[in-house]
Design an enzyme around this catalytic site. Structure first.
Site, short mmCIF file in Angstrom:
data_model
loop_
_atom_site.label_atom_id
_atom_site.label_comp_id
_atom_site.label_asym_id
_atom_site.label_seq_id
_atom_site.Cartn_x
_atom_site.Cartn_y
_atom_site.Cartn_z
N THR A 153 0.78 -1.23 -0.11
CA THR A 153 -0.01 0.01 -0.15
C THR A 153 0.78 1.22 0.10
O THR A 153 1.38 1.51 -0.78
CB THR A 153 -1.06 0.01 1.18
N LYS A 175 3.95 -6.72 3.88
CA LYS A 175 3.60 -5.49 3.75
C LYS A 175 3.29 -4.79 5.14
O LYS A 175 2.66 -5.26 5.94
CB LYS A 175 2.63 -5.42 2.69
N THR A 186 -0.35 -2.88 10.80
CA THR A 186 -1.22 -2.75 9.72
C THR A 186 -0.38 -3.61 8.57
O THR A 186 0.21 -3.17 7.66
CB THR A 186 -1.62 -1.55 9.32
N GLU A 266 6.46 4.79 7.35
CA GLU A 266 6.06 6.16 6.71
C GLU A 266 6.95 7.42 7.20
O GLU A 266 6.77 7.60 8.51
CB GLU A 266 4.57 6.31 6.70
N ASN A 385 -0.19 10.82 6.06
CA ASN A 385 -1.49 10.44 6.82
C ASN A 385 -2.48 11.46 6.60
O ASN A 385 -3.62 11.31 7.12
CB ASN A 385 -0.98 9.78 8.10
N SER A 390 -5.39 5.64 3.77
CA SER A 390 -4.35 4.31 3.67
C SER A 390 -5.34 3.43 4.65
O SER A 390 -6.17 3.82 5.42
CB SER A 390 -2.99 4.34 3.99
#
Length: 390
Positions: A153, A175, A186, A266, A385, A390
């Site tokens: 993602t 992932k 996640t 991220e 974010n 997401s």
């Protein structure tokens, strides 16, 4: 270095049209081996996505021949209709695989389903189901990399691994780049092995492995609705490792993937290792490490290259762990900036110019220890974010 390294597995990754970008978004892993053992661990979030609820049931059955995974949509918080979509995916996958490979002869209860992406929207089944058939046509021993790419993602790169035993192998893909918190992340992860191992042995190895790897990464303190880690065995090697050997290999694979997740978190500019020693219990050490990892003041200080040990000590103090405040030592990248709960070496000696940061906290309360891995909190994380769903 993928899920197809162990004998008995094929995989594929295709673009089914679930992502508006047109990137690959559907993966399939198939077990052709003589065995089809399965184990799984899942998110501890009380709000669980439909594929999690389905796959938990499948894992309890003890046999899985295929795992279908999609990005581009989490199928979470979609009600009974979303669960039916997951069921339909498993049924379609089972029927199509049986049609293409009659010797498999599997039912929907032997198909695990995993999804990742935006929460709250149903999947476009008119695209997903034809994508399954495309993936089946593309299955191959060389399809592991494509499968790993299809489940990404916000990841910037695929994450794969391999760990070798004596005559047998563990492979894996994962992932995850955000919502990385305890009870995994996640994340979706599929591990495969050609070792001879039944569901009980797989379950024991997987739980031991995830407890000290995926459960010890904590990027942003946010727990996902879709976390799934599966371990499949084909038995194709004919070798039955000991419980210790199997656990060691699965742990090595999980550790490698966990470190790749944190490295790709991220917006991260720092990869932070928090070693807590001298704890009364391992649970205390984990609690302290997790408190520091989740503290936004600590994380922003490290983003600014500031070895602000006061923020670290304050985070330690929010826990229920056994320690005396005037007995705690803290080191940042090897410099003991805090001794006995007070200033020690000059904090200017701490070099934070690199990406890797190590925080060592000695509670002087016992002999237990634990390690938590996290990252800093940057402008890029906030942008990622706030500007992207997401």
């Amino acid at each position: 270095m993928t899920v197809t390294n162990p004998r008995g597995f094929r995989a594929a990754g295709v673009a089914a049209g679930l992502k508006t970008s047109g990137a690959a978004d559907l993966a399939l892993v198939v077990n052709d081996g003589p065995d089809a053992g399965i184990a799984g661990v899942f998110t501890a979030n009380r709000v669980k996505a439909a594929p999690v609820l389905w796959t938990q049931q499948v894992v309890r059955g003890g046999v899985v021949r295929a795992v279908v995974l999609n990005s581009g949509g989490a199928n979470a918080c979609t009600g009974p209709a979303g669960f039916q979509d997951t069921h339909a995916t498993a049924e379609h996958t089972a029927a199509a695989l049986t049609s293409f490979s009659p010797r498999l002869m599997l039912g929907a209860g032997e198909v695990a389903v995993c999804s990742t992406g935006l929460i709250g929207e149903r999947l476009p089944m008119q695209k997903l189901l034809p994508g399954v058939r495309s993936a089946i046509r593309g299955l191959g021993r060389d399809g592991g990399t494509a499968a790993a790419e299809a489940i990404m993602t916000t990841d910037t790169r695929p994450k794969t691994t391999v760990a070798r035993g004596s005559g047998w192998t563990v492979g894996g893909m994962a992932k995850g780049a955000g919502m990385l918190a305890p009870a995994m992340a996640t994340m979706l992860c599929v591990l495969t092995t050609d070792a001879v191992a039944g569901p009980e042995a797989l379950d024991a190895a997987l739980r031991a492995a995830t407890a000290v790897t995926f459960d010890r990464i904590d990027s942003d303190g946010c727990m996902s609705t879709n976390d799934t880690v599966l371990l499949l065995s084909s038995g194709a090697s004919g070798v039955e490792p000991t419980a210790t050997e199997l656990t060691a290999a699965v742990t090595a694979a999980c550790h490698d993937l966990a470190q790749q997740l944190i490295a790709d978190a991220e917006g991260a500019t720092k990869q932070i290792t928090i070693d807590v020693v001298g704890a009364a219990t391992e649970a205390d050490a984990v609690e302290v490490g997790r408190s520091v990892a989740r503290n936004n003041l600590v994380k922003t200080a490290l983003f600014g290259n500031d070895p602000n040990w006061g923020r670290i000590l304050a985070a330690v103090g929010t826990t229920a762990a056994a320690f005396e405040p005037d007995g705690v030592d803290v080191a940042v990248n090897g410099i003991w900036v805090c001794r006995s709960g007070a200033a020690a070496e000059d904090r200017a000696k701490v070099d934070l110019s690199g990406r890797d940061v190590t925080i060592r906290i000695d509670l002087h309360a016992g002999s237990s220890a634990a390690t938590i891995w996290t990252n800093d909190l940057s402008h890029a994380y906030v942008h990622e974010n706030s500007a992207y769903s997401s």
